[in-house]
Design a protein around this motif. Structure first.
Motif, PDB file in Angstrom:
ATOM      1  N   ILE A  87      -4.530  -2.122 -25.080  1.00 18.92           N
ATOM      2  CA  ILE A  87      -3.265  -1.942 -24.340  1.00 18.92           C
ATOM      3  C   ILE A  87      -2.745  -0.525 -24.582  1.00 18.92           C
ATOM      4  O   ILE A  87      -2.752  -0.046 -25.713  1.00 18.92           O
ATOM      5  CB  ILE A  87      -2.167  -2.925 -24.851  1.00 18.92           C
ATOM      6  N   TYR A  88      -2.263   0.132 -23.524  1.00 20.11           N
ATOM      7  CA  TYR A  88      -1.702   1.486 -23.650  1.00 20.11           C
ATOM      8  C   TYR A  88      -0.293   1.494 -23.064  1.00 20.11           C
ATOM      9  O   TYR A  88      -0.037   0.852 -22.054  1.00 20.11           O
ATOM     10  CB  TYR A  88      -2.578   2.500 -22.900  1.00 20.11           C
ATOM     11  N   GLU A  89       0.618   2.244 -23.717  1.00 16.22           N
ATOM     12  CA  GLU A  89       1.990   2.358 -23.208  1.00 16.22           C
ATOM     13  C   GLU A  89       2.310   3.821 -22.938  1.00 16.22           C
ATOM     14  O   GLU A  89       1.865   4.694 -23.687  1.00 16.22           O
ATOM     15  CB  GLU A  89       2.989   1.815 -24.245  1.00 16.22           C
ATOM     16  N   GLY A  90       3.075   4.106 -21.896  1.00 18.28           N
ATOM     17  CA  GLY A  90       3.458   5.488 -21.590  1.00 18.28           C
ATOM     18  C   GLY A  90       3.869   5.610 -20.138  1.00 18.28           C
ATOM     19  O   GLY A  90       4.072   4.609 -19.462  1.00 18.28           O
ATOM     20  N   SER A  91       4.009   6.854 -19.642  1.00 21.45           N
ATOM     21  CA  SER A  91       4.414   7.002 -18.231  1.00 21.45           C
ATOM     22  C   SER A  91       3.198   6.849 -17.327  1.00 21.45           C
ATOM     23  O   SER A  91       2.074   7.081 -17.745  1.00 21.45           O
ATOM     24  CB  SER A  91       5.029   8.371 -17.938  1.00 21.45           C
ATOM     25  N   MET A  92       3.468   6.492 -16.067  1.00 18.82           N
ATOM     26  CA  MET A  92       2.384   6.431 -15.082  1.00 18.82           C
ATOM     27  C   MET A  92       2.771   7.266 -13.880  1.00 18.82           C
ATOM     28  O   MET A  92       3.957   7.405 -13.562  1.00 18.82           O
ATOM     29  CB  MET A  92       2.103   4.982 -14.676  1.00 18.82           C
ATOM     30  N   ILE A  93       1.751   7.806 -13.236  1.00 24.23           N
ATOM     31  CA  ILE A  93       2.023   8.675 -12.102  1.00 24.23           C
ATOM     32  C   ILE A  93       1.685   7.942 -10.808  1.00 24.23           C
ATOM     33  O   ILE A  93       0.645   7.306 -10.712  1.00 24.23           O
ATOM     34  CB  ILE A  93       1.253   9.991 -12.269  1.00 24.23           C
ATOM     35  N   SER A  94       2.626   7.979  -9.849  1.00 20.92           N
ATOM     36  CA  SER A  94       2.364   7.380  -8.533  1.00 20.92           C
ATOM     37  C   SER A  94       1.816   8.477  -7.644  1.00 20.92           C
ATOM     38  O   SER A  94       2.508   9.458  -7.364  1.00 20.92           O
ATOM     39  CB  SER A  94       3.649   6.818  -7.923  1.00 20.92           C
ATOM     40  N   VAL A  95       0.563   8.320  -7.229  1.00 18.88           N
ATOM     41  CA  VAL A  95      -0.097   9.405  -6.490  1.00 18.88           C
ATOM     42  C   VAL A  95       0.019   9.189  -4.987  1.00 18.88           C
ATOM     43  O   VAL A  95       0.305   8.088  -4.528  1.00 18.88           O
ATOM     44  CB  VAL A  95      -1.592   9.511  -6.903  1.00 18.88           C
ATOM     45  N   LEU A  96      -0.197  10.284  -4.238  1.00 15.59           N
ATOM     46  CA  LEU A  96      -0.107  10.204  -2.778  1.00 15.59           C
ATOM     47  C   LEU A  96      -1.292   9.446  -2.197  1.00 15.59           C
ATOM     48  O   LEU A  96      -1.216   8.868  -1.132  1.00 15.59           O
ATOM     49  CB  LEU A  96      -0.098  11.607  -2.186  1.00 15.59           C
ATOM     50  N   GLY A  97      -2.423   9.502  -2.896  1.00 22.30           N
ATOM     51  CA  GLY A  97      -3.604   8.790  -2.420  1.00 22.30           C
ATOM     52  C   GLY A  97      -4.628   8.767  -3.531  1.00 22.30           C
ATOM     53  O   GLY A  97      -4.743   9.718  -4.283  1.00 22.30           O
ATOM     54  N   THR A  98      -5.356   7.653  -3.643  1.00 22.18           N
ATOM     55  CA  THR A  98      -6.338   7.548  -4.727  1.00 22.18           C
ATOM     56  C   THR A  98      -7.434   8.577  -4.539  1.00 22.18           C
ATOM     57  O   THR A  98      -8.084   8.990  -5.484  1.00 22.18           O
ATOM     58  CB  THR A  98      -7.017   6.160  -4.719  1.00 22.18           C
ATOM     59  N   PHE A 146       0.843  -1.200   0.000  1.00 21.85           N
ATOM     60  CA  PHE A 146       0.000   0.000   0.000  1.00 21.85           C
ATOM     61  C   PHE A 146       0.878   1.250   0.000  1.00 21.85           C
ATOM     62  O   PHE A 146       1.491   1.589   1.012  1.00 21.85           O
ATOM     63  CB  PHE A 146      -0.899  -0.031   1.238  1.00 21.85           C
ATOM     64  N   GLY A 147       0.965   1.935  -1.154  1.00 20.98           N
ATOM     65  CA  GLY A 147       1.699   3.198  -1.239  1.00 20.98           C
ATOM     66  C   GLY A 147       3.151   3.066  -0.819  1.00 20.98           C
ATOM     67  O   GLY A 147       3.886   2.205  -1.305  1.00 20.98           O
ATOM     68  N   GLU A 148       3.575   3.913   0.137  1.00 20.28           N
ATOM     69  CA  GLU A 148       4.988   3.947   0.555  1.00 20.28           C
ATOM     70  C   GLU A 148       5.447   2.609   1.121  1.00 20.28           C
ATOM     71  O   GLU A 148       6.645   2.341   1.218  1.00 20.28           O
ATOM     72  CB  GLU A 148       5.200   5.030   1.629  1.00 20.28           C
ATOM     73  N   GLN A 149       4.488   1.767   1.509  1.00 17.80           N
ATOM     74  CA  GLN A 149       4.836   0.446   2.044  1.00 17.80           C
ATOM     75  C   GLN A 149       5.577  -0.394   0.995  1.00 17.80           C
ATOM     76  O   GLN A 149       6.372  -1.272   1.340  1.00 17.80           O
ATOM     77  CB  GLN A 149       3.546  -0.245   2.462  1.00 17.80           C
ATOM     78  N   ALA A 150       5.335  -0.116  -0.284  1.00 15.55           N
ATOM     79  CA  ALA A 150       6.006  -0.857  -1.356  1.00 15.55           C
ATOM     80  C   ALA A 150       7.519  -0.656  -1.254  1.00 15.55           C
ATOM     81  O   ALA A 150       8.298  -1.585  -1.442  1.00 15.55           O
ATOM     82  CB  ALA A 150       5.500  -0.380  -2.720  1.00 15.55           C
ATOM     83  N   TYR A 151       7.930   0.566  -0.933  1.00 13.66           N
ATOM     84  CA  TYR A 151       9.363   0.834  -0.782  1.00 13.66           C
ATOM     85  C   TYR A 151       9.910   0.084   0.429  1.00 13.66           C
ATOM     86  O   TYR A 151      10.922  -0.600   0.365  1.00 13.66           O
ATOM     87  CB  TYR A 151       9.622   2.345  -0.621  1.00 13.66           C
ATOM     88  N   GLU A 152       9.195   0.188   1.538  1.00 17.94           N
ATOM     89  CA  GLU A 152       9.657  -0.424   2.790  1.00 17.94           C
ATOM     90  C   GLU A 152       9.871  -1.928   2.636  1.00 17.94           C
ATOM     91  O   GLU A 152      10.890  -2.475   3.058  1.00 17.94           O
ATOM     92  CB  GLU A 152       8.629  -0.143   3.893  1.00 17.94           C
ATOM     93  N   THR A 153       8.902  -2.623   2.013  1.00 17.68           N
ATOM     94  CA  THR A 153       8.984  -4.090   1.953  1.00 17.68           C
ATOM     95  C   THR A 153      10.046  -4.566   0.965  1.00 17.68           C
ATOM     96  O   THR A 153      10.881  -5.404   1.290  1.00 17.68           O
ATOM     97  CB  THR A 153       7.617  -4.685   1.577  1.00 17.68           C
ATOM     98  N   ILE A 154      10.027  -4.000  -0.255  1.00 15.59           N
ATOM     99  CA  ILE A 154      10.989  -4.459  -1.261  1.00 15.59           C
ATOM    100  C   ILE A 154      12.413  -4.047  -0.875  1.00 15.59           C
ATOM    101  O   ILE A 154      13.371  -4.805  -1.031  1.00 15.59           O
ATOM    102  CB  ILE A 154      10.613  -3.927  -2.671  1.00 15.59           C
ATOM    103  N   ASP A 155      12.562  -2.848  -0.317  1.00 15.11           N
ATOM    104  CA  ASP A 155      13.882  -2.377   0.117  1.00 15.11           C
ATOM    105  C   ASP A 155      14.482  -3.356   1.133  1.00 15.11           C
ATOM    106  O   ASP A 155      15.658  -3.724   1.053  1.00 15.11           O
ATOM    107  CB  ASP A 155      13.736  -0.980   0.732  1.00 15.11           C
ATOM    108  N   GLU A 156      13.652  -3.801   2.078  1.00 11.40           N
ATOM    109  CA  GLU A 156      14.145  -4.732   3.100  1.00 11.40           C
ATOM    110  C   GLU A 156      14.421  -6.118   2.502  1.00 11.40           C
ATOM    111  O   GLU A 156      15.397  -6.770   2.846  1.00 11.40           O
ATOM    112  CB  GLU A 156      13.135  -4.862   4.257  1.00 11.40           C
ATOM    113  N   PHE A 157      13.546  -6.557   1.594  1.00  8.36           N
ATOM    114  CA  PHE A 157      13.715  -7.911   1.043  1.00  8.36           C
ATOM    115  C   PHE A 157      14.973  -8.014   0.184  1.00  8.36           C
ATOM    116  O   PHE A 157      15.632  -9.060   0.155  1.00  8.36           O
ATOM    117  CB  PHE A 157      12.484  -8.324   0.228  1.00  8.36           C
ATOM    118  N   LEU A 158      15.321  -6.946  -0.529  1.00  5.37           N
ATOM    119  CA  LEU A 158      16.472  -7.018  -1.452  1.00  5.37           C
ATOM    120  C   LEU A 158      17.820  -6.949  -0.726  1.00  5.37           C
ATOM    121  O   LEU A 158      18.864  -7.176  -1.329  1.00  5.37           O
ATOM    122  CB  LEU A 158      16.384  -5.908  -2.511  1.00  5.37           C
ATOM    123  N   LYS A 159      17.803  -6.632   0.573  1.00  2.00           N
ATOM    124  CA  LYS A 159      19.065  -6.611   1.323  1.00  2.00           C
ATOM    125  C   LYS A 159      19.569  -8.042   1.497  1.00  2.00           C
ATOM    126  O   LYS A 159      18.758  -8.974   1.551  1.00  2.00           O
ATOM    127  CB  LYS A 159      18.846  -5.997   2.716  1.00  2.00           C
TER     128      LYS A 159
END
Length: 562
Positions: free
Chosen positions: A460-471, A382-395
Motif C-alpha cells: 500500500i502507498y500513500e501520497g498525492s496522485m496526479i489526474s492526467v489529461l490522457g493515459t 472517463f476523464g472530464e466526464q467524472a465532473y459532469e456526472t457527479i456534478d449533475e447527480f449532487l444537484k
C-alpha cells in the motif's frame, strides 16, 4: 570565479510543455471544426507527440514501426478506421435508429458508424477527455502510416517496392490464406515495418478477430495505402467535428439526462430521502461482495472468499455470475442500463432488503427503520466526464412541488491507476489530487488509510496522485519529475481531480449536499509506466487485479455500515 548556472530545459520540462501545447492545439482544432492531421494544421500535434514520445507509443520517434503501441491504439478505435480518409467526430445525432450498424471498439465503449467506404463517424458522449484520447491515438496512427510510406515508395511518381506489391496481393486476394502464404506475407510486412519475422509472428494473433484473421496485414496495408494516396495524389485525410458536437460540448447534456434518470428511479422506489452512499467502481465487486456468500453457499463453505471472487471474474464462469446477479435482484438491487449516452450503467442497492448477517463482512443493521443505507454504484467515468456526472447527480432533485436535497453521506471512488513505486496489483491511497498541466490541487481528508488495508499481502502507498489529461500522454521523464519532486506523487489516473472538483463545489460552495460528506479514494495499480515493459500497452492485469479490487470494496462497505 563563480560559475553562472546555465538554464537548460530538462526533458521533463520539454515534455510538460509538449502536453500543454497538445492540449491547447486540440481545443483550437475543435473550435475550428476540422483539420488535416498530416497537413499544416496537424503539424503542432504531430511535433508535440514526437517531442513527448509517450511510453505507451513505444518507438513512435524511431524509423521502425511500433507494434505494441499499434495494438493498444487499434483496440480503442473502431474496426476499419484505418481504411477511412474522413473521420467525423459527432454528438449523439440519431445514428442508433438508422440502418448503420454500431461498431464498438473492444477496449472503449463508444458507438462508431461506418458511413461509407471512406468515412467513419465516432460518437462523442463523454466530453473533452474522449476527444483528446481519440485525437492522440489518430495522430499516432497517421505518424506510423507515414513510416510505412517512406519504406515502400521509391520515386515521386509513386512506384513501390516488391514487398509492398506482395503485401497488396495478399490483402486484396479474396481467398483464405494458407499457413505458407501467411508466412510469406508476414516476411514482406516485417521488411516494410523494419521489424523481424519473429516480432510480427508473436503479435499476429493479438490483432486477429474471427472475421479478420489477417487483420495485422490489413491494418498495415490500409495505413500505407492512404499515406501513399495522401503524398502522391494529395488526397489528405481529414478529421471533422460536427456542428452539433461543437454546440453541445460542455453543456452536460448527457450527464444531466443520466442523473435525472437515477433520481427518478430512487423516487419511484421510495429511496430519495434515505442515506445515499455513492460508489464509483466496476459493476461486479460490490454486488459480489454483498451477495456471493449466500448465493454460492456450498462453494463458500469449501473455498476462501478471494478464490471465489477470482472464479467470478473468470469469463468462463457465467453460470456462477448469474446466480449472484439473481440473488441480488431478489434482494434489493435495481439495475439501470444507460440510455443517456454517458455509457455509465448503474446499480442501486436497497440494503433494507438484504439480510446483512448473511454477508461475511461483520456489518450491522441500521439502528432505526428508514436509516438503512442506499448504495448507488456507478461504472467508471472517463476523464472530464467524472465532473459532469457527479456534478449533475449532487444537484437537488427538482419537481413541480419543489426541490429535494439528496442525503449524500459518503462518496467512494475506486479505480485503477498507474503507479510510480511498486508494481501491478498494489494499492494507492491518495491524500490530494493534482491536475496535470496546471497548479490546481485538491487536498481532502480520505476516510481510507494505509492502516485499513495493511497485512493482506498487498503493498500500500500513500501520497498525492496526479489526474492526467490522457493515459497516452505520459513519458518517463515527466513521471520521474513528479515522483522525485516535492509534489510526492505516487500514481497517475484520469478522474480524481474531476470528481473532487464536483464534490467540493457541491459540499463547500453550493451547499447542495452536507459540507462534511465523507470521501474515500483508493486505486489499484494497472501498470508501472516507469518500468520498461510495464506500461498499459504491455497487456491487462489478469487475476492480479482481483485481490486489491475486493480488499478495497470490502473496506468501503465495512466503513459505510459501521
Amino acid at each position: 570565479m563563480s560559475k553562472i548556472k546555465k538554464h537548460e530545459r530538462t526533458r521533463a520540462q520539454e515534455s510538460s510543455n509538449a502536453i500543454e501545447r497538445m492540449y491547447i492545439t486540440m481545443r483550437h482544432l475543435f473550435n475550428r471544426g476540422f483539420y488535416k492531421p498530416m497537413g499544416i494544421s496537424g503539424e503542432t500535434l504531430r511535433e508535440a507527440l514526437l517531442v513527448l514520445r509517450p511510453e505507451i507509443y513505444g518507438s513512435i520517434a524511431d524509423e521502425k514501426a511500433e507494434l505494441e503501441g499499434l495494438l493498444y491504439v487499434i483496440d480503442r478505435l473502431p474496426i476499419g478506421i484505418e481504411e477511412c480518409r474522413f473521420i467525423n467526430l459527432t454528438s449523439d445525432e440519431g445514428y442508433g435508429d438508422s440502418h448503420f450498424e454500431a461498431i464498438i471498439p473492444p477496449k472503449r465503449r463508444r458507438n462508431c458508424y461506418r458511413i461509407d467506404e471512406e468515412q467513419m463517424n465516432i460518437e462523442i458522449t463523454r466530453g473533452r477527455s474522449e476527444i483528446y484520447d481519440i485525437l492522440t491515438h489518430l495522430t499516432f496512427l497517421f505518424v506510423e502510416s507515414h513510416k510505412i510510406l517512406k519504406r515502400v515508395v521509391i520515386d515521386d511518381k509513386g512506384a513501390t517496392t516488391r514487398d509492398w506489391i506482395k503485401l497488396e496481393a495478399a490483402v486484396l486476394s479474396k481467398k483464405k490464406l494458407t499457413k505458407q502464404e501467411r508466412e510469406i506475407a508476414i516476411t514482406h510486412t516485417a521488411n516494410i515495418l523494419g521489424r523481424t519475422f519473429k516480432e510480427l509472428s508473436d503479435v499476429y494473433n493479438d490483432f486477429a478477430t474471427p472475421k479478420h484473421p489477417e487483420r495485422l496485414l490489413e491494418i498495415v496495408y490500409w495505413l500505407g495505402k492512404l499515406a501513399i494516396d495522401e503524398v502522391i495524389n494529395n488526397n489528405k485525410r481529414t478529421i471533422t467535428f460536427s456542428p452539433v458536437l461543437r454546440e453541445r460540448l460542455g453543456h452536460h447534456i448527457h450527464g444531466e439526462r443520466w442523473a435525472n434518470t437515477i433520481k427518478e428511479t430512487l423516487k419511484e422506489n421510495g429511496l430519495l430521502s434515505r442515506p445515499i452512499h455513492i460508489i464509483s467502481a466496476n459493476l461486479h465487486s460490490v454486488m459480489n461482495t454483498l451477495y456471493a456468500p449466500q448465493a454460492l453457499k456450498t462453494l463458500a463453505s469449501k473455498k476462501d472468499i478471494f478464490d471465489i471472487y477470482e472464479d467470478l471474474s473468470s469469463s468462463e464462469n457465467e453460470s456462477l455470475r448469474n446466480k449472484v446477479t439473481q440473488k441480488a435482484l431478489q434482494q434489493g438491487m435495481i439495475y439501470i442500463k444507460d440510455t443517456s449516452g454517458t455509457n455509465i450503467n448503474v446499480q442501486i442497492f436497497d440494503t433494507a432488503k438484504l439480510d446483512l448477517s448473511l454477508t461475511d463482512l461483520g456489518i450491522k443493521k441500521a439502528d432505526k427503520k428508514g436509516e438503512e443505507p442506499v448504495l448507488f454504484v456507478m461504472d467508471y467515468a472517463f476523464g472530464e466526464q467524472a465532473y459532469e456526472t457527479i456534478d449533475e447527480f449532487l444537484k437537488p432533485y427538482e419537481e413541480e412541488e419543489g426541490k429535494t436535497h439528496l442525503n449524500i453521506e459518503s462518496i467512494s471512488i475506486m479505480g485503477k491507476a498507474g503507479i510510480l513505486e511498486g508494481g501491478k496489483g498494489d494499492i494507492m491511497i491518495p491524500s490530494a489530487h493534482i491536475f496535470e498541466g496546471t497548479a490546481d490541487n485538491y487536498p481532502f481528508k480520505n476516510e481510507l488509510s494505509k492502516a485499513d488495508l495493511e497485512g493482506q499481502g498487498v503493498d500500500i502507498y500513500e501520497g498525492s496522485m496526479i489526474s492526467v489529461l490522457g493515459t497516452s500522454l505520459q513519458n518517463k521523464d515527466i513521471l520521474k519529475f513528479f515522483y522525485n519532486s516535492t509534489w510526492n506523487v505516487i500514481g497517475l489516473e484520469m478522474e480524481g481531480a474531476h470528481y473532487q472538483k464536483a464534490i467540493q463545489a457541491a459540499s463547500k460552495v453550493r451547499g447542495s449536499i452536507n459540507p462534511d460528506v465523507k470521501v474515500r479514494y483508493a486505486y489499484y495499480a494497472s501498470d508501472n509506466p516507469l518500468e520498461t515493459g510495464g506500461t498499459l500497452a504491455s497487456g491487462g492485469l489478469g487475476t492480479s487485479g482481483v485481490k486489491p479490487t475486493y480488499l478495497i470494496t470490502r473496506k468501503i462497505l465495512q466503513q459505510i455500515f459501521n
